[in-house]
Design a protein around this motif. Structure first.
Motif, mmCIF file in Angstrom:
data_model
loop_
_atom_site.group_PDB
_atom_site.id
_atom_site.type_symbol
_atom_site.label_atom_id
_atom_site.label_comp_id
_atom_site.label_asym_id
_atom_site.label_seq_id
_atom_site.Cartn_x
_atom_site.Cartn_y
_atom_site.Cartn_z
ATOM 1 N N ALA A 283 0.816 -1.217 0.000
ATOM 2 C CA ALA A 283 0.000 0.000 0.000
ATOM 3 C C ALA A 283 0.845 1.260 0.000
ATOM 4 N N GLN A 284 2.067 1.184 0.519
ATOM 5 C CA GLN A 284 2.937 2.347 0.524
ATOM 6 C C GLN A 284 3.755 2.462 -0.763
ATOM 7 N N GLY A 285 3.574 1.514 -1.662
ATOM 8 C CA GLY A 285 4.187 1.593 -2.980
ATOM 9 C C GLY A 285 3.271 2.309 -3.956
ATOM 10 N N PRO A 286 3.661 2.402 -5.219
ATOM 11 C CA PRO A 286 2.919 3.208 -6.190
ATOM 12 C C PRO A 286 1.825 2.473 -6.963
ATOM 13 N N PHE A 287 1.555 1.217 -6.624
ATOM 14 C CA PHE A 287 0.668 0.377 -7.436
ATOM 15 C C PHE A 287 -0.698 1.032 -7.664
ATOM 16 N N ALA A 391 -4.774 6.960 2.414
ATOM 17 C CA ALA A 391 -5.260 8.339 2.552
ATOM 18 C C ALA A 391 -4.135 9.330 2.300
ATOM 19 N N GLY A 392 -2.959 9.029 2.841
ATOM 20 C CA GLY A 392 -1.819 9.912 2.659
ATOM 21 C C GLY A 392 -1.290 9.907 1.235
ATOM 22 N N GLU A 393 -1.324 8.748 0.566
ATOM 23 C CA GLU A 393 -0.809 8.647 -0.793
ATOM 24 C C GLU A 393 -1.738 9.323 -1.804
ATOM 25 N N LEU A 394 -3.060 9.158 -1.621
ATOM 26 C CA LEU A 394 -4.015 9.652 -2.609
ATOM 27 C C LEU A 394 -4.665 10.977 -2.231
ATOM 28 N N GLY A 395 -4.638 11.330 -0.953
ATOM 29 C CA GLY A 395 -5.374 12.508 -0.515
ATOM 30 C C GLY A 395 -6.878 12.286 -0.594
#
Length: 438
Positions: A283-287, A391-395
């Motif tokens: 989930a913390q990767g860019p997939f 939430a943090g990756e996508l806003g």
């Protein structure tokens, strides 16, 4: 809509066929193809149609399935559901063969925060992914699952450890290597993991194996999932955390009438949540972000789309244990079969806020089904999920929800037989909701 009985029957089949993240993704792939979803490849260009379902995998252990709706992404936003495919387990080391006291054992690492005591005295099998070289010097990979019990970790008898019931501790390096067999008395032709894998793959139809190059293998409890309890009101199984959530999300997506649903919907099931999510398929990767960018295309304003979107992160919650009720906050002790659990934490270990919690309550009220709330005791540490990461990756606005369970991270966990079905029905409604409360 499927009945409770049908839902649980399909759930038990899914759990049984998914001993590792690789097998879980394989099981999900089969269900998606049968439902008319089209597979995509990351190294190819995509041409997407309206009202169609697609899916993509990464590392064979993470999967994203989505429906395009009318492809008006900025108008409707996305209805996103997330879960994870991995579970705490015992993973086989690269140079695993051990020969001690005339027994053949395999060295293992502990993956994630496993409860180790319950791994003793269980009938263990072995599954995972094997990469090998064939006679044409091609590198190939195959899934492997022994299914039958082939190993055990015997307990030390209480006669040899009189304090076992008071203070026995486990050294994960020395105390948990599983025993597979005795070594032949003449000490010739010792068994090896490589020989075992080649023999099993040969039996599965892979006849052209020259050399085992590497593997990712996990031991698992071979006892089959089951409905238990006097009235069969509980589900007992390995990997409920978090394959239960994967199945709920997939079942809801497949039954959301995507062929005529204008709203674009997506399910992401990531690997490696139990060890921090930081990998190319975690989930913390860019997939997820890379997939959404490719689906929506450059002209779409991502911030506008995310403002109309909602992510529901689904991961099991701690039910209040009748023997250990003091481990819960007195006002936040979820009970099995009393509804899914809204998970909240002011330190952002869960991503739920008052607005996203309210949206879930609103959806539940529309379906006339119950819900519960969980907050960890203030004097105890709180676990986390893919929710805050996504939430943090996508806003994107995010809610953390889960089915209450006992014995989380044990090789055999326990959940209620109704909560997953309730959450499935709410997620189906969520996928079909064109306008969410703002």
């Amino acid at each position: 809509m499927s009945t409770l009985s049908d839902f649980n029957h399909q759930l038990l089949q899914f759990l049984s066929s998914s001993p590792t993240p690789f097998h879980a993704v394989s099981s999900m792939t089969e269900l998606l193809i049968n439902a008319g979803f089209i597979p995509l490849k990351e190294n190819e260009s995509w041409s997407l149609k309206d009202f169609q379902g697609y899916f993509i995998t990464r590392n064979d252990s993470s999967i994203i399935a989505f429906t395009t709706g009318s492809q008006e992404y900025s108008k409707h936003g996305w209805r996103l559901v997330g879960a994870h495919t991995d579970s705490p387990c015992l993973k086989v080391k690269p140079n695993a063969d051990l020969y001690q006291q005339n027994y053949w054992q395999l060295g293992v690492e502990v993956y994630g925060g496993a409860l180790l005591n319950p791994w003793y005295d269980r009938d263990l099998s072995l599954a995972g992914r094997v990469t090998f070289l064939n006679s044409q010097k091609q590198v190939c990979s195959a899934l492997i699952n022994f299914e039958e019990p082939i190993a055990v970790i015997p307990s030390l008898a209480i006669h040899l450890d009189r304090n076992a019931n008071k203070e026995r501790s486990i050294n994960p390096q020395t105390d948990i290597p599983p025993i597979l067999s005795l070594i032949p008395e003449d000490n010739t032709n010792k068994p090896t993991l490589s020989k075992l894998l080649i023999s099993h793959l040969n039996g599965a139809g892979y006849q052209d194996i020259k050399e085992i190059l590497d593997y990712e293998l996990s031991f698992y409890d071979s006892q089959t999932p089951a409905l238990v309890g006097l009235n069969k009101e509980f589900i007992a199984s390995a990997r409920l955390d978090n394959l239960l959530s994967c199945f709920i999300g997939l079942h809801a997506l497949l039954n959301s009438e995507y062929q005529k649903n204008e709203v674009p919907c997506l399910l992401v099931c990531n690997d490696h949540e139990e060890v921090g999510s930081q990998s190319h398929c975690g989930a913390q990767g860019p997939f997820l972000q890379q997939t959404l960018t490719r689906v929506m295309g450059c002209p779409i304003t991502a911030a506008q789309v995310m403002a109309n979107s909602l992510m529901i992160s689904v991961d099991n919650a701690h039910g209040i244990h009748p023997n250990y009720a003091d481990r819960h906050d007195a006002n936040h002790g979820p009970i099995l079969n009393k509804g899914p659990v809204i998970k909240q934490n002011c330190n952002q270990r869960y991503a739920t806020n008052s607005e996203t919690a309210a949206i879930y309550k609103w959806l539940s009220q529309q379906q006339q089904v119950p819900f519960q709330s969980f907050v960890v005791r203030t004097d105890m540490a709180c676990g986390s999920t893919i929710g805050p990461i996504t939430a943090g990756e996508l806003g994107v606005r995010t809610l953390d929800i889960g089915v209450p369970t006992f014995a989380m991270h044990s090789p055999r966990e326990l959940a209620g037989n109704q909560d997953g079905y309730i959450l499935n029905n709410v997620l189906q409604a969520f996928f079909k909701t064109t306008e969410l409360p703002s």
